[in-house]
Design an enzyme around this catalytic site. Structure first.
Site, mmCIF file in Angstrom:
data_model
loop_
_atom_site.group_PDB
_atom_site.id
_atom_site.type_symbol
_atom_site.label_atom_id
_atom_site.label_comp_id
_atom_site.label_asym_id
_atom_site.label_seq_id
_atom_site.Cartn_x
_atom_site.Cartn_y
_atom_site.Cartn_z
ATOM 1 C CB CYS A 34 57.577 -21.512 72.752
ATOM 2 S SG CYS A 34 56.002 -21.715 71.896
ATOM 3 C CG ASP B 141 41.618 -29.881 48.162
ATOM 4 O OD1 ASP B 141 42.472 -30.734 48.452
ATOM 5 O OD2 ASP B 141 41.390 -29.508 46.986
ATOM 6 C CB SER B 142 37.976 -28.968 44.491
ATOM 7 O OG SER B 142 39.262 -29.455 44.174
ATOM 8 N N GLY B 143 37.855 -31.626 46.681
ATOM 9 C CA GLY B 143 37.297 -32.943 46.976
ATOM 10 C C GLY B 143 37.862 -34.100 46.183
ATOM 11 N N GLY B 144 38.386 -33.864 44.997
ATOM 12 C CA GLY B 144 38.879 -34.964 44.173
ATOM 13 C C GLY B 144 39.976 -35.749 44.864
ATOM 14 C CG PHE B 145 44.191 -35.196 47.364
ATOM 15 C CD1 PHE B 145 44.171 -35.319 48.742
ATOM 16 C CD2 PHE B 145 45.312 -35.631 46.668
ATOM 17 C CE1 PHE B 145 45.246 -35.865 49.435
ATOM 18 C CE2 PHE B 145 46.399 -36.175 47.356
ATOM 19 C CZ PHE B 145 46.360 -36.299 48.730
ATOM 20 C CG ASP C 220 47.142 -27.855 52.701
ATOM 21 O OD1 ASP C 220 47.388 -27.810 51.474
ATOM 22 O OD2 ASP C 220 46.821 -28.905 53.311
ATOM 23 C CD GLN D 180 47.111 -32.404 39.417
ATOM 24 O OE1 GLN D 180 48.091 -33.162 39.597
ATOM 25 N NE2 GLN D 180 46.396 -31.946 40.445
ATOM 26 N N GLY E 62 49.368 -32.463 42.608
ATOM 27 C CA GLY E 62 50.103 -33.648 42.188
ATOM 28 C C GLY E 62 51.475 -33.774 42.823
ATOM 29 C CB CYS F 100 56.319 -23.222 75.775
ATOM 30 S SG CYS F 100 56.539 -24.386 74.430
ATOM 31 C CG HIS G 258 54.893 -26.330 70.858
ATOM 32 N ND1 HIS G 258 55.647 -25.256 71.308
ATOM 33 C CD2 HIS G 258 55.722 -27.058 70.059
ATOM 34 C CE1 HIS G 258 56.871 -25.338 70.818
ATOM 35 N NE2 HIS G 258 56.954 -26.419 70.047
ATOM 36 C CG ASP H 257 42.655 -31.102 41.266
ATOM 37 O OD1 ASP H 257 41.761 -31.269 42.134
ATOM 38 O OD2 ASP H 257 43.869 -31.184 41.518
ATOM 39 C CB CYS I 297 52.391 -22.068 72.610
ATOM 40 S SG CYS I 297 53.071 -23.575 73.315
HETATM 41 C C1 LIG Z 1 45.527 -37.995 52.760
HETATM 42 C C2 LIG Z 1 46.212 -36.987 53.655
HETATM 43 C C3 LIG Z 1 45.474 -36.638 54.942
HETATM 44 O O1 LIG Z 1 46.409 -35.759 52.933
HETATM 45 C C4 LIG Z 1 47.738 -35.297 53.170
HETATM 46 C C5 LIG Z 1 48.408 -36.403 53.964
HETATM 47 O O2 LIG Z 1 47.529 -37.491 54.004
HETATM 48 C C6 LIG Z 1 49.638 -36.719 53.152
HETATM 49 C C7 LIG Z 1 50.133 -38.135 53.227
HETATM 50 O O3 LIG Z 1 51.536 -37.954 53.441
HETATM 51 C C8 LIG Z 1 51.882 -36.573 53.598
HETATM 52 C C9 LIG Z 1 52.725 -36.125 52.408
HETATM 53 C C10 LIG Z 1 52.547 -36.353 54.950
HETATM 54 O O4 LIG Z 1 50.634 -35.856 53.608
HETATM 55 O O5 LIG Z 1 49.317 -36.395 51.816
HETATM 56 C C11 LIG Z 1 48.448 -35.280 51.837
HETATM 57 C C12 LIG Z 1 49.303 -34.046 51.633
HETATM 58 N N1 LIG Z 1 49.686 -34.008 50.235
HETATM 59 C C13 LIG Z 1 48.831 -33.520 49.339
HETATM 60 N N2 LIG Z 1 47.634 -32.987 49.643
HETATM 61 C C14 LIG Z 1 47.069 -32.652 48.441
HETATM 62 C C15 LIG Z 1 45.821 -32.108 48.118
HETATM 63 C C16 LIG Z 1 45.468 -31.915 46.767
HETATM 64 N N3 LIG Z 1 44.228 -31.412 46.451
HETATM 65 C C17 LIG Z 1 43.869 -31.274 45.162
HETATM 66 N N4 LIG Z 1 42.633 -30.795 44.854
HETATM 67 N N5 LIG Z 1 44.716 -31.588 44.123
HETATM 68 C C18 LIG Z 1 45.970 -32.072 44.356
HETATM 69 O O6 LIG Z 1 46.722 -32.349 43.384
HETATM 70 C C19 LIG Z 1 46.384 -32.243 45.733
HETATM 71 C C20 LIG Z 1 47.664 -32.774 46.056
HETATM 72 C C21 LIG Z 1 47.985 -32.972 47.404
HETATM 73 N N6 LIG Z 1 49.086 -33.488 48.003
HETATM 74 ZN ZN LIG Z 2 55.312 -23.739 72.652
#
Ligand SMILES: CC1(C)O[C@H]2[C@@H](O1)[C@@]1(COC(C)(C)O1)O[C@@H]2CNc1nc2cc3nc(N)[nH]c(=O)c3cc2[nH]1
Ligand SMILES: [Zn+2]
Length: 371
Positions: free
Chosen positions: A314, A102-106, A276, A199, A226, A319, A345, A156, A316
């Protein structure tokens, strides 16, 4: 330039389904420099160059073709230049198959405290020692090159949810300008690729504009960003009812950060190829096991003398060789082996789900099973 995506005609099994709901689902193969990715694919998250509590060879036995790393974490520690000097992330972490970063912005927005968004990029203080850093389309793309990523993500801005139309519009337009700079900074090589990230929040005209801007840049694949940012499944599916169709049909579509089994199934039905999510690994370490009977909270006292496996069929190690009683005990006393077995698992469970989905699509069968 050979893109990393070759849905070979004979291997591309886009089966028109008897009824609407499944006609967008597709199973295919992405060919890359580091091997093939069978889609729909789930990518275990290996944020800091390791899938937590797993050896890379163990991750491989679960059936994962590709794992995810994070520019933000790796640039802070151990540093992209150092990883490059040491032979790149594949060698560093002993994972020879495809890697997506991933590119880091998020991550900046979700992890670092002080940050400032400018046209140039994002200036932020490291959440580790407070030192100052800047991430831009150019520096993010260079860092991913130094890491040796198979699939590089464009830099992004993940539009927060909720956002007004105006906020989402200006955020999407910034992402389009940054996508152009990311594409220009990308050093394209055979078998490597760069994905654009669209986005536009929940606004369909902004999603369309974002897609048009990025299609012009001819990325090897496209991500829908997004989402999975707190909007909930219903709103996410509402966007997914139309957004995947805005993207080129012959290129991979990646839904970032998703998700639970039901989210994945619903997104595949709407045309998504790649996923992911931290859920299988993070919840595994927290004592939650995904099974065909539902989620098992292994810390529950009802398991303390349960001499049966999580799932009898399973394959794994958790299990095959252990009981719920033993897993209950390990997690209760916080033994490291507990995190390892629960994670193993869950990753196996998610890969089995993806394998079944790919098989059902290839056989033109409905796959509404929620397992
Ligand atoms: C902060 C952390 C670890 O990332 C996970 C997890 O918490 C959590 C918190 O609640 C859940 C939904 C369970 O997943 O939200 C993250 C998973 N949702 C998500 N990851 C993204 C990564 C992204 N990367 C980029 N470059 N641009 C995006 O628009 C973008 C959007 C995203 N949406
Ligand atoms: Zn298992």
């Amino acid at each position: 330039e050979v893109s990393i995506t070759k849905f070979p005609a004979d291997e591309r099994k886009i089966i028109a389904k008897a009824h609407d709901k499944y006609k967008k689902a597709r199973a295919g193969i992405i060919n890359t420099r580091h091997g093939q990715i069978h889609t729909p694919a789930f990518m275990p998250v290996g944020t800091k160059g390791t899938v937590k509590a797993m050896l890379p060879e163990s991750v491989q036995t679960t059936g994962a073709d590709i794992i995810l790393g994070n520019t933000y974490h790796l640039m802070l520690q151990p540093g992209a230049k150092r990883v490059f000097k040491l032979g790149g992330l594949h060698k560093f972490m002993n994972w020879s198959k495809p890697l997506l970063t991933d590119s880091g912005g998020f991550q900046v927005m979700s992890l670092s405290k002080l940050r400032k968004i400018t046209e140039e990029g994002v200036i932020f203080n490291s959440h580790i020692d407070g030192s100052k850093f800047m991430l831009s389309p150019e520096s993010s793309t260079e860092i991913q090159y130094l890491l040796g990523s198979t699939i590089t993500m464009a830099f992004d801005e993940c539009t927060p949810y909720p956002s007004t139309y105006e906020q989402a519009k200006s955020s999407m337009e910034l992402t389009s300008r940054w996508a152009k700079r990311s594409r220009k900074a990308f050093y394209s090589r055979d078998g490597y690729g760069q994905f654009g990230i669209i986005q536009g929040s929940i606004y369909n005209d902004l999603r369309l504009k974002s897609a048009l801007d990025l299609i012009e840049l001819d990325f090897e694949g496209y991500a829908i960003g997004g989402l999975a940012v707190g909007e909930g499944q219903e709103l996410m599916f509402k966007v997914l009812d139309y957004a995947p169709d805005l993207l080129p049909i012959n290129k991979p579509r990646y839904l970032m950060g998703v998700g639970k089994p039901a989210d994945i199934i619903g997104a595949v039905q709407r045309g998504i190829d790649m996923f992911d999510c931290v859920i299988p690994t993070r919840s595994g370490r927290n004592g939650q096991a995904f099974t065909k009977y539902g989620v098992v909270n292994i810390r529950n006292s009802k398991y303390k003398e349960d001499n049966t496996p999580l799932e009898e069929d399973c394959l794994c190690p958790a299990c095959k060789n252990y009981t719920k009683a033993y897993l209950h005990y390990l997690v209760k006393v916080k033994e490291i082996l507990g995190a390892m077995l629960m994670t193993w698992h869950n990753l196996m469970y998610f890969q089995k789900l993806m394998l079944r989905i790919r098989e059902y699509i290839a056989q033109g069968k409905d796959f509404d099973f929620i397992s």
